[in-house]
Design a protein around this motif. Structure first.
Motif, short mmCIF file in Angstrom:
data_model
loop_
_atom_site.label_atom_id
_atom_site.label_comp_id
_atom_site.label_asym_id
_atom_site.label_seq_id
_atom_site.Cartn_x
_atom_site.Cartn_y
_atom_site.Cartn_z
N LEU A 157 0.76 -1.20 0.20
CA LEU A 157 0.08 0.11 0.04
C LEU A 157 0.79 1.16 0.10
CD1 LEU A 157 -3.00 1.12 0.37
CD2 LEU A 157 -2.44 1.34 2.80
N VAL A 158 0.89 2.23 -1.10
CA VAL A 158 1.70 3.46 -1.32
C VAL A 158 0.83 4.58 -0.61
CG1 VAL A 158 2.95 4.58 -2.62
CG2 VAL A 158 2.88 2.18 -2.88
N VAL A 159 1.38 5.40 0.27
CA VAL A 159 0.58 6.48 0.77
C VAL A 159 1.30 7.94 0.50
CG1 VAL A 159 -0.72 7.71 2.55
CG2 VAL A 159 -0.32 5.28 2.66
N ALA A 160 0.85 8.71 -0.37
CA ALA A 160 1.82 9.94 -0.76
C ALA A 160 1.25 11.20 0.49
CB ALA A 160 1.61 10.23 -2.03
N LEU A 161 2.01 11.73 1.04
CA LEU A 161 1.66 12.66 1.88
C LEU A 161 1.93 14.04 1.44
CD1 LEU A 161 2.93 11.30 5.33
CD2 LEU A 161 0.84 10.79 4.13
N THR A 162 1.37 15.12 2.08
CA THR A 162 1.46 16.54 1.45
C THR A 162 2.86 17.00 2.03
OG1 THR A 162 0.22 17.22 3.65
CG2 THR A 162 -0.90 17.12 1.75
N THR A 163 3.70 16.05 2.96
CA THR A 163 4.97 16.75 3.36
C THR A 163 5.83 16.31 2.29
OG1 THR A 163 5.07 14.41 4.68
CG2 THR A 163 4.19 16.49 5.93
N LYS A 164 5.56 15.47 1.38
CA LYS A 164 6.34 15.03 0.45
C LYS A 164 7.05 13.60 0.88
CE LYS A 164 9.92 16.75 -1.74
NZ LYS A 164 10.94 17.61 -1.75
N ALA A 165 6.46 13.01 2.29
CA ALA A 165 7.03 11.66 2.41
C ALA A 165 6.03 10.45 1.72
CB ALA A 165 6.61 11.65 3.95
N VAL A 166 6.65 9.62 1.34
CA VAL A 166 6.03 8.57 0.80
C VAL A 166 6.05 7.28 1.62
CG1 VAL A 166 5.80 6.85 -1.32
CG2 VAL A 166 6.35 9.23 -1.50
N LEU A 167 5.10 6.65 2.19
CA LEU A 167 5.05 5.63 3.13
C LEU A 167 4.35 4.30 2.21
CD1 LEU A 167 3.10 7.23 6.26
CD2 LEU A 167 5.87 7.34 5.53
N VAL A 168 5.22 3.23 2.54
CA VAL A 168 4.68 1.99 1.78
C VAL A 168 4.41 1.07 3.20
CG1 VAL A 168 5.21 0.07 0.38
CG2 VAL A 168 6.34 2.41 -0.06
N TYR A 169 3.11 0.41 2.85
CA TYR A 169 2.75 -0.66 3.72
C TYR A 169 2.78 -1.84 3.39
CZ TYR A 169 1.88 3.29 7.28
OH TYR A 169 1.79 4.47 8.01
N ASP A 170 3.35 -3.11 4.20
CA ASP A 170 3.01 -4.33 3.67
C ASP A 170 1.50 -4.84 3.92
OD1 ASP A 170 4.33 -7.01 2.78
OD2 ASP A 170 3.52 -7.51 4.72
N LEU A 171 0.80 -5.21 3.01
CA LEU A 171 -0.55 -5.54 3.23
C LEU A 171 -0.40 -6.88 3.97
CD1 LEU A 171 -2.03 -4.83 -0.25
CD2 LEU A 171 -2.39 -3.52 2.02
N ALA A 172 0.42 -7.79 4.03
CA ALA A 172 0.04 -9.17 4.75
C ALA A 172 0.24 -8.83 6.10
CB ALA A 172 1.12 -10.12 4.09
N SER A 173 1.16 -7.86 6.71
CA SER A 173 1.44 -7.29 7.68
C SER A 173 0.02 -6.93 8.35
CB SER A 173 2.55 -6.53 8.01
OG SER A 173 3.76 -7.21 7.71
N ALA A 174 -0.58 -5.80 7.35
CA ALA A 174 -1.50 -5.07 7.69
C ALA A 174 -2.65 -6.12 8.24
CB ALA A 174 -2.09 -4.16 6.79
N SER A 175 -2.91 -7.08 7.13
CA SER A 175 -3.89 -8.07 7.44
C SER A 175 -3.94 -8.99 8.64
CB SER A 175 -4.04 -9.19 6.30
OG SER A 175 -4.93 -10.21 6.27
N ALA A 176 -2.46 -9.31 8.93
CA ALA A 176 -2.31 -10.12 10.21
C ALA A 176 -2.55 -9.25 11.62
CB ALA A 176 -0.64 -10.52 10.12
N ALA A 177 -2.26 -7.79 11.51
CA ALA A 177 -2.51 -7.03 12.48
C ALA A 177 -4.13 -7.08 12.73
CB ALA A 177 -1.99 -5.65 12.20
N LEU A 178 -4.86 -6.73 11.69
CA LEU A 178 -6.29 -6.61 11.90
C LEU A 178 -6.78 -7.99 12.55
CD1 LEU A 178 -7.62 -5.18 8.43
CD2 LEU A 178 -8.35 -4.55 10.67
N THR A 179 -6.55 -9.13 12.20
CA THR A 179 -6.76 -10.58 12.67
C THR A 179 -6.42 -10.77 14.16
OG1 THR A 179 -6.55 -11.54 10.33
CG2 THR A 179 -6.70 -13.18 12.33
N SER A 180 -5.25 -10.09 14.63
CA SER A 180 -4.77 -10.28 15.89
C SER A 180 -5.54 -9.28 16.76
CB SER A 180 -3.35 -10.27 15.96
OG SER A 180 -2.80 -9.04 15.65
N GLY A 181 -6.15 -8.28 16.23
CA GLY A 181 -6.66 -7.05 17.00
C GLY A 181 -5.57 -6.16 17.58
N ALA A 182 -4.37 -6.05 16.89
CA ALA A 182 -3.52 -5.15 17.10
C ALA A 182 -3.90 -3.80 17.03
CB ALA A 182 -2.14 -5.28 16.14
#
Length: 344
Positions: A155-180
Motif C-alpha cells: 500500500l503506497v501513501v503519498a503525504l502532503t509533506t513529500k513523504a511516501v509511506l509503503v505498508y506491507d498488506l500481509a502485515s496489515a492483514s495479520a494486525a487486523l486479525t490479531s486485534g493489534a
C-alpha cells in the motif's frame, strides 16, 4: 479523436468529478462527484454513448469511490468523513467507520479482503471486510495523505509533506486479525518531486509505483532500493499564449494499464497521455479534452479508458463550479494502443 474511439456518458454529474472506477467483471462504471453523489453508468454503447443507471446520494461531496469484491458492492469516502459501503443493487449505504476530517481516498485490496481509507485527520483506517462489524485498525500518519494506491502486496501513501509511506498488506492483514492497535511502516522515503503530490498508482507486476505532482512532473520508483532505476520527467506543460514561457499544469490522475508496463496521465492542460514506464518515453497524447482531466481508470481487461473532465482549481476561478461543464468519456483502446514497443 474519432467518435468510434471515444464517446461520452450521459447525463453527466452536476459538479466536479473526483474519481472513476470500473466494475471487476461487467461494463459498469462508477463516478464520484462534488455533487454529493456516486453515479453508476453502463458503458455499453447506445446511440454512441453509455447510459446512467442510478445515483447514490451522500451527505457531502464524494472524493473517491472504488469497487469491492464484486460488481454489486462499492465503497466511497468524502467530506462527510465517512467510509461508506454501497449496495449497488438495493441502494443501501452502510457506514463502516468515520474519520475526524474529510476522507480523501479509499482502496480495496482483493488479495487480503481489506479496505483502506485515508483522511485529512492524518490517519488510515484498515477494514477487515470478512468481519465488517469489527472496528478498523487506525494508523496515524506523520502528515496529511493526498494520494493512495495498492499493489498485490503493498500500500503506497503519498503525504502532503513529500513523504511516501509503503505498508506491507500481509502485515496489515495479520494486525487486523490479531486485534493489534498499531502497524509498522514497511518503508518510508522522500518523494523526488518538489511539490505537492496529486496522484499515485502501483505497477500491476508489484515492482513499484508512479507518483505525480501539481507541477507537471511524474516520478517512477521501484519498491526495492535500486536508486539507478528511479527517474522523474516533465509532462503536461504548454506554451503560454503570447508569452515566452511554458506553463506547468498539475498531473491530477495517473493509472497503470492492468497488463502492460504502461500508464496514463491526465492533466490540468486537458490532455491524456500514455507512457512506457521502462522505456521512459511518451507513447501517445490524445486530443485535448474540453476541461481539466481530473480522473482516469482502465477497465480490468485493459480495453477501455475512462476519463473525467471538469474545470480545475488552477484556472483561478473565484467561484469554482463544475456544474454544466463536467463530462465523462470512455475511450475504446485499440489492440496494441497501450502495448509497449517490443512487448509480445
Amino acid at each position: 479523436m474519432s467518435r468510434a474511439a471515444c464517446y461520452e456518458l450521459l447525463p453527466p454529474p452536476n459538479d466536479g468529478i473526483t474519481a472513476v472506477a470500473f466494475a471487476p467483471s461487467s461494463t459498469e462504471l462508477l463516478v464520484s462527484s462534488w455533487d454529493q453523489n456516486v453515479h453508476l453508468y453502463d458503458i455499453g454503447r447506445q446511440d454512441g454513448q453509455g447510459s446512467l443507471k442510478k445515483s447514490f446520494a451522500h451527505n457531502g461531496p464524494v472524493l473517491d469511490v472504488c469497487y469491492g469484491p464484486s460488481d454489486d458492492v462499492a465503497f466511497s469516502v468524502g467530506l462527510d468523513m465517512q467510509v461508506n459501503r454501497i449496495d449497488l443493487i438495493s441502494g443501501d449505504i452502510t457506514v463502516l467507520s468515520k474519520h475526524s476530517a474529510g476522507a480523501r481516498r479509499v482502496v480495496y485490496c482483493p488479495g487480503h479482503s481489506m479496505l483502506v481509507s485515508a483522511a485529512w485527520d492524518s490517519t488510515l483506517h484498515f477494514h477487515d471486510l470478512e468481519n465488517p462489524s469489527s472496528a478498523p485498525l487506525v494508523v496515524s500518519l506523520p502528515g496529511k495523505p493526498h494520494a493512495l494506491a495498492a499493489s498485490p502486496t503493498k500500500l503506497v501513501v503519498a503525504l502532503t509533506t513529500k513523504a511516501v509511506l509503503v505498508y506491507d498488506l500481509a502485515s496489515a492483514s495479520a494486525a487486523l486479525t490479531s486485534g493489534a492497535t498499531s502497524l509498522k511502516c514497511w518503508q518510508e522515503r522522500e518523494s523526488s518531486l518538489k511539490y505537492l503530490p496529486r496522484a499515485v498508482s502501483c505497477m500491476p507486476n508489484d515492482a513499484g509505483f508512479a507518483i505525480s505532482s501539481i507541477e507537471g512532473r511524474v516520478a517512477v520508483e521501484w519498491f526495492e532500493n535500486t536508486t539507478e532505476k528511479q527517474y522523474a520527467f516533465k509532462c503536461h506543460r504548454q506554451p503560454a499564449p503570447d508569452e515566452d514561457v511554458v506553463v506547468a499544469y498539475p498531473v491530477n490522475a495517473l493509472v497503470f494499464h492492468p497488463e502492460y508496463r504502461t500508464f496514463a496521465t491526465g492533466g490540468g492542460d486537458g490532455h491524456v497521455a500514455l507512457w512506457d514506464a521502462e522505456a521512459k518515453r511518451r507513447m501517445k497524447q490524445y486530443q485535448k479534452f474540453p476541461e481539466n482531466v481530473s480522473a482516469l481508470a482502465f477497465s480490468p481487461d485493459g480495453k477501455y479508458l475512462a476519463i473525467g473532465s471538469c474545470p480545475g482549481f488552477q484556472t483561478g476561478q473565484e467561484d469554482y463550479s463544475g456544474q454544466g461543464s463536467s463530462r465523462v468519456f470512455v475511450r475504446e483502446l485499440g489492440d496494441s494502443e497501450a502495448k509497449p514497443k517490443g512487448a509480445k
